[in-house]
Design an enzyme around this catalytic site. Structure first.
Site, PDB file in Angstrom:
ATOM      1  N   LYS A 174      -8.174   8.477  -5.199  1.00 52.22           N
ATOM      2  CA  LYS A 174      -8.920   8.555  -3.939  1.00 52.22           C
ATOM      3  C   LYS A 174     -10.360   9.019  -4.200  1.00 52.22           C
ATOM      4  CE  LYS A 174      -8.882  11.304   0.167  1.00 52.22           C
ATOM      5  NZ  LYS A 174      -8.298  12.522   0.675  1.00 52.22           N
TER       6      LYS A 174
ATOM      7  N   ASP B 127      -6.753   7.327   2.315  1.00 49.76           N
ATOM      8  CA  ASP B 127      -6.478   8.685   2.777  1.00 49.76           C
ATOM      9  C   ASP B 127      -5.408   8.594   3.866  1.00 49.76           C
ATOM     10  OD1 ASP B 127      -7.684   7.699   5.006  1.00 49.76           O
ATOM     11  OD2 ASP B 127      -9.317   9.139   5.059  1.00 49.76           O
TER      12      ASP B 127
END
Ligand code: SF4
Length: 214
Positions: A122, A140
């Site tokens: 991420k 996310d």
């Protein structure tokens, strides 16, 4: 409507609703500052991180300064973002490795980025997309939840969601997909009370009727 047409309609509506320019909301002036801010933002709001970073970047203005930081002083400065023991340790380790292995420059490839302490896919994709403009999808909690509601993935593991999205979204939408869905998840497709009646995607969302029945 076929899936490909549905995806095109979703993308068109998101662009119309949220615009195409969606800068990351973590304040930064360069790759290193965005990396620090993104590491600090785990389990914390961007607004809170933005309150901490001005003083932090003043005291530790570059990779070298962070590599030399005193961990107790650093922990004290980032206390309010939570998980400060682990985050302080990771920031120092990360800075040391960037200095030793990458000549003081934040690396670009996913492999090099994810080799840094505290950096998963991420965070790596935030850097790749926003600094190096490499097409990349940041997964996310909003992206995971809403992509599933829109029928673009059945997966729950972020990496698998990322690969599913890479198959259906055109590359030129990868970077802004995350920012658009964060805004969408905060204002319309809210986790506990999605606003399906006012949703610009309701005509292409397979979950709408499920939400209406609740
Ligand atoms: S119709 Fe409802 S569930 Fe579907 S994207 Fe919109 S708000 Fe979310």
């Amino acid at each position: 409507m076929r899936k490909k047409e549905r995806v095109q309609e979703i993308l068109k509506c998101l662009d119309e609703y949220f615009g195409k320019e969606n800068p990351v909301t973590l304040d930064h002036r360069n790759a290193w500052e965005l990396l620090v801010a993104t590491i600090l933002s785990a389990q914390c709001t961007d607004a809170r991180v933005n309150m901490v970073t001005p003083e932090l970047f003043f005291k530790y203005p570059d990779v070298h300064a962070m590599a030399e930081a005193d961990i107790v002083e650093l922990e004290d400065m980032i206390h309010s973002v939570g998980f400060y023991h682990a985050k302080a340790k990771n920031l120092i380790l990360c800075a040391k490795r960037i200095e030793d292995e990458f000549g003081g420059k934040v690396p670009r490839s996913i492999e090099d980025l994810t080799s840094l302490a505290g950096v998963g896919r991420k965070t790596a994709n935030v850097i790749r997309g926003n600094i190096y403009h490499e097409p990349s999808i940041v997964v996310d909690t909003h992206v995971k939840r809403i992509s599933k509601k829109l029928g673009l993935t059945k997966e729950t593991e972020p990496e698998k969601v990322e690969y599913d999205l890479m198959k259906v979204l055109p590359k030129d939408h990868w970077i802004r997909w995350n920012i658009q869905l964060i805004n969408f998840g905060r204002t319309i497709c809210i986790a506990r009370r999605p606003q399906c009646q006012n949703c610009p995607l309701s005509h292409v969302c397979p979950s709408r009727h499920l939400e209406d029945e609740k």
